[in-house]
Every structure is written in structure tokens, then in C-alpha cells.
Design an enzyme around this catalytic site. Structure first.
Site, PDB file in Angstrom:
ATOM      1  N   ARG A  61      38.838 -12.491   6.427  1.00 49.11           N
ATOM      2  CA  ARG A  61      38.009 -13.498   5.767  1.00 49.11           C
ATOM      3  C   ARG A  61      36.881 -14.003   6.647  1.00 49.11           C
ATOM      4  O   ARG A  61      35.734 -14.096   6.219  1.00 49.11           O
ATOM      5  CB  ARG A  61      38.849 -14.737   5.418  1.00 49.11           C
ATOM      6  N   THR A  62      37.222 -14.372   7.870  1.00 46.72           N
ATOM      7  CA  THR A  62      36.218 -15.047   8.697  1.00 46.72           C
ATOM      8  C   THR A  62      35.051 -14.103   8.969  1.00 46.72           C
ATOM      9  O   THR A  62      33.900 -14.434   8.745  1.00 46.72           O
ATOM     10  CB  THR A  62      36.855 -15.518  10.018  1.00 46.72           C
ATOM     11  N   LYS A  90      36.135  -1.399  29.837  1.00 43.63           N
ATOM     12  CA  LYS A  90      35.645  -0.844  31.111  1.00 43.63           C
ATOM     13  C   LYS A  90      35.626  -1.903  32.198  1.00 43.63           C
ATOM     14  O   LYS A  90      35.154  -1.668  33.302  1.00 43.63           O
ATOM     15  CB  LYS A  90      34.227  -0.305  30.928  1.00 43.63           C
ATOM     16  N   ARG A 111      35.265 -14.192  18.142  1.00 44.88           N
ATOM     17  CA  ARG A 111      36.713 -14.487  18.043  1.00 44.88           C
ATOM     18  C   ARG A 111      37.382 -13.732  19.181  1.00 44.88           C
ATOM     19  O   ARG A 111      37.103 -12.558  19.414  1.00 44.88           O
ATOM     20  CB  ARG A 111      37.252 -14.005  16.699  1.00 44.88           C
ATOM     21  N   HIS A 139      39.340 -23.455  15.667  1.00 48.61           N
ATOM     22  CA  HIS A 139      38.713 -22.615  14.642  1.00 48.61           C
ATOM     23  C   HIS A 139      37.821 -23.535  13.799  1.00 48.61           C
ATOM     24  O   HIS A 139      38.115 -23.821  12.642  1.00 48.61           O
ATOM     25  CB  HIS A 139      39.815 -21.966  13.795  1.00 48.61           C
TER      26      HIS A 139
HETATM   27  C1  NCD Z   1      43.254 -18.239  10.371  1.00 48.87           C
HETATM   28  C2  NCD Z   1      43.057 -17.855  11.822  1.00 48.87           C
HETATM   29  O1  NCD Z   1      42.572 -16.767  12.120  1.00 48.87           O
HETATM   30  O2  NCD Z   1      43.367 -18.688  12.644  1.00 48.87           O
HETATM   31  N1  NCD Z   1      42.703 -17.312   9.486  1.00 48.87           N
HETATM   32  C3  NCD Z   1      41.425 -17.495   9.065  1.00 48.87           C
HETATM   33  O3  NCD Z   1      40.494 -17.443   9.827  1.00 48.87           O
HETATM   34  N2  NCD Z   1      41.258 -17.796   7.774  1.00 48.87           N
HETATM   35  C4  NCD Z   1      44.642 -18.576  10.019  1.00 48.87           C
HETATM   36  C5  NCD Z   1      45.736 -17.617  10.355  1.00 48.87           C
HETATM   37  O4  NCD Z   1      45.498 -16.508  10.836  1.00 48.87           O
HETATM   38  O5  NCD Z   1      46.877 -17.994  10.110  1.00 48.87           O
END
Ligand code: NCD
Length: 326
Positions: A61-62, A90, A111, A139
Site C-alpha cells: 500500500r505505502t 556492496k 522505508r 510511520h
Molecule cells: C503498516 C506498516 O508497514 O507498518 N502497513 C502500512 O504501511 N499500511 C502496518 C503493518 O505492516 O502492520
């Protein structure tokens, strides 16, 4: 107040006023996307900006909503397909990677499994950096998406009664969401088994912001007067010992029986993905708004990108001719 050129590493990097500005622009983005109309999208003029995604951890999703948001703004995206198998393998430092990638783009979304990594990247990069999750730490763009959905349903973010349930120890979404809600004067209830309680530093942060969270392991007992219940997944990948995870998986399941006990106007949010903590049987309950919440990730991220790039002003999207004014 200007967000132009800024990074978003922690949700508290933005004031309440700035958070609300993002949400207001996101509403305008949703209008520009034709939410509510039959034809969902409207063409936008090309935007000569590049967003780079630097994802060292899995994401559906993100990452896709960031990419979709940038494309909807008319911009372009470049990404390290699998950052784990590229230069990091590397031995290149995160700071060097950030420095180089920022010379290829106008904004970076990152991320990474390491808490603090987004800060390292933001310090080394010469363009704005958006933290899309740094390990169990934070997040913040999920929080903006959560607040967007919450405000649409409740009309305000002030003084709401909110329950956060599940893996509060490793779940980074709640580490950003709880302080944000506390700063809006919300009453918080933390619902988790004792071993997966909210980390002390987050609880302290929330207390400094004026909240005095209730703590319980009993989901049924916490439902009575909530405006919003935020369910989260037990974060399997962050358990050092798989046997520990087995102990807690399935510990909370929000099902029809529990929803029958919940207030009639208590909405249910979840950052997704869900595993078993929300029974699919409640998906068609009008209070279950998690899919709508996920859909909001696009206008929210459009708003954030546009503000950090300075292609819209906090006061509205009219500055950018390619986007229809609502
Ligand atoms: C979340 C995350 O990556 O922290 N997911 C997201 O970005 N919607 C929640 C999760 O992974 O549980």
C-alpha cells in the site's frame, strides 16, 4: 508556516496546524481526483519532478500509493527495485546512498528496517525525505492517512476517544498515531497483552503532550464509549523468537459479536495488511472503514508531496494550474 523543502521523519516534525494543512489540501486533492464523481480521475498537466522510492523493506500500500500519488500529480518516479540487493549489499552506507539518490530526484520516500534510518537519510540527502516506516519506530504518513479518514467521519480530531489495539510494542503506525492524537487532545486507550505494550518512550511522549492513556489487555471491556478503534497486526517479522509470535497471533479478533457490543458510531480503522485481527464478516459493517482509509492514502500523499515540493501552497492548490480547482 511553510512546508516547502521540509522532510517528514516523525509526525511531531509537523505542528497540528501543519497536519491540518496537509489534510485540507488532501481534501482538495480528493476533489481533483473526482472522488464522489463517476469518473474517478481527471487528467493533470505533466509535472517536471521526480520522486525516488528507497524501500529496504516490503511494502504494498505505502509504496504503491506514493507512486500513484506522484503519477496523479503528473510527476515521475524512479525506484530501487529491491534496495536490499543493490548497493547496500556492496557495503555502501545509507548516508552515501541518500546523498547519491538525492542528486537523481526532487524528493525521496524511504522505508528501512532500522529505527532512525529515515533521520540518517534526511540528514544526508539534499532533497526532502519522507519516512515511510523506519523499523518499529514511526510511520508518519500512515498517521496522516489515518487522521484524514478519522476527520472525514467525525468532523474533527479534537477530544475524540480512541482505542489502539494489538501489537503496540512493534507497530510503528501507533507510535506515530498516538502522539498525534494526544496533541489533538484525544483520550487514548492502549489495548494489548502486557508483553506487547506501548513502549515507555512513546507513552512518555503522549503524556508530555497532555494525554493520560488507559492501559488494558481487554478489548471487549474497552469498547464501551470509543469514537474510533484502531486495530493493528501482530508484527510477526519483528519477533526475534518465532515461538513468541505464535503465543500472540490471533489474540484479538474483532468479529460480529464484539461489534454488536461496540457503540453504533464507533468506526474501525486498520493500517492494513490484516492477518486475523479483523474477521472478514464485519467488512460490510458501515463502521468498518479500513478500505476507505487505505484509499485515502493517495490524496493524502499527493498533498504531502505537493506541499514539500512547494508546488501548492498551504492555503490551496490553485497555484498549480494542472490541478483542477475544487
Ligand atoms: C503498516 C506498516 O508497514 O507498518 N502497513 C502500512 O504501511 N499500511 C502496518 C503493518 O505492516 O502492520
Amino acid at each position: 508556516m511553510t512546508l516547502t523543502g521540509r522532510s517528514l521523519v516523525s509526525i511531531l516534525d509537523f505542528s497540528n496546524e501543519e497536519v491540518l494543512a496537509v489534510l485540507d489540501i488532501a481534501e482538495q486533492m480528493a476533489d481533483a481526483l473526482g472522488w464522489g464523481d463517476e469518473a474517478e480521475t481527471q487528467p493533470v498537466a505533466p509535472l517536471d519532478r521526480i520522486l525516488a522510492t528507497l524501500f529496504f523493506e516490503p511494502s504494498t500500500r505505502t509504496r504503491m500509493s506514493f507512486e500513484s500519488a506522484m503519477l496523479r500529480l503528473g510527476g515521475s518516479i524512479i525506484s530501487m527495485a529491491d534496495a536490499r540487493s543493490s548497493s547496500a549489499a556492496k557495503g555502501e552506507s545509507l548516508a552515501d546512498t541518500a546523498r547519491i539518490v538525492s542528486s537523481y530526484c526532487d524528493i525521496i520516500v524511504t522505508r528501512h528496517p532500522e529505527p532512525g534510518s529515515a533521520q540518517t537519510i534526511a540528514e544526508a540527502a539534499s532533497v526532502p525525505v519522507i519516512n515511510a516506516g523506519d523499523g518499529h519506530n514511526e510511520h508518519p504518513t500512515q498517521t496522516l492517512t489515518d487522521l484524514f479518514c478519522l476527520r472525514r467521519h467525525k468532523g474533527t480530531l479534537e477530544g475524540l476517544k480512541v482505542g489502539l489495539c494489538g501489537d503496540l510494542k512493534y507497530g510503528r503506525t501507533v507510535h506515530s498515531l498516538a502522539p498525534a492524537l494526544a496533541r489533538f487532545g484525544c483520550e487514548l486507550t492502549f489495548i494489548s497483552p502486557p508483553a506487547l505494550e506501548m513502549p515507555e518512550e512513546v507513552t512518555e511522549k503522549v503524556q508530555e503532550l497532555g494525554a493520560e492513556p488507559r492501559v488494558t489487555d481487554n478489548l471487549a471491556g474497552a469498547l464501551d464509549d470509543l469514537d474510533m478503534l484502531y486495530m493493528t497486526r501482530i508484527q510477526q517479522e519483528r519477533f526475534a523468537d518465532p515461538a513468541e509470535y505464535e503465543k500472540y497471533k490471533g489474540i484479538y479478533v474483532l468479529d460480529r459479536r464484539l461489534m454488536n457490543q461496540a457503540p453504533e458510531d464507533m468506526i474501525v480503522l486498520h493500517p492494513l495488511p490484516r492477518v486475523d485481527e479483523i474477521a472478514p464478516e464485519i467488512d460490510d459493517d458501515p463502521r468498518a472503514v479500513y478500505f476507505e482509509q487505505a484509499r485515502g492514502g493517495v490524496p493524502v500523499r499527493m498533498a504531502l508531496i505537493a506541499l514539500l515540493l512547494g508546488i501548492v501552497e498551504e492555503t490551496g492548490i490553485s497555484k498549480r494550474s494542472g490541478l483542477a480547482e475544487p
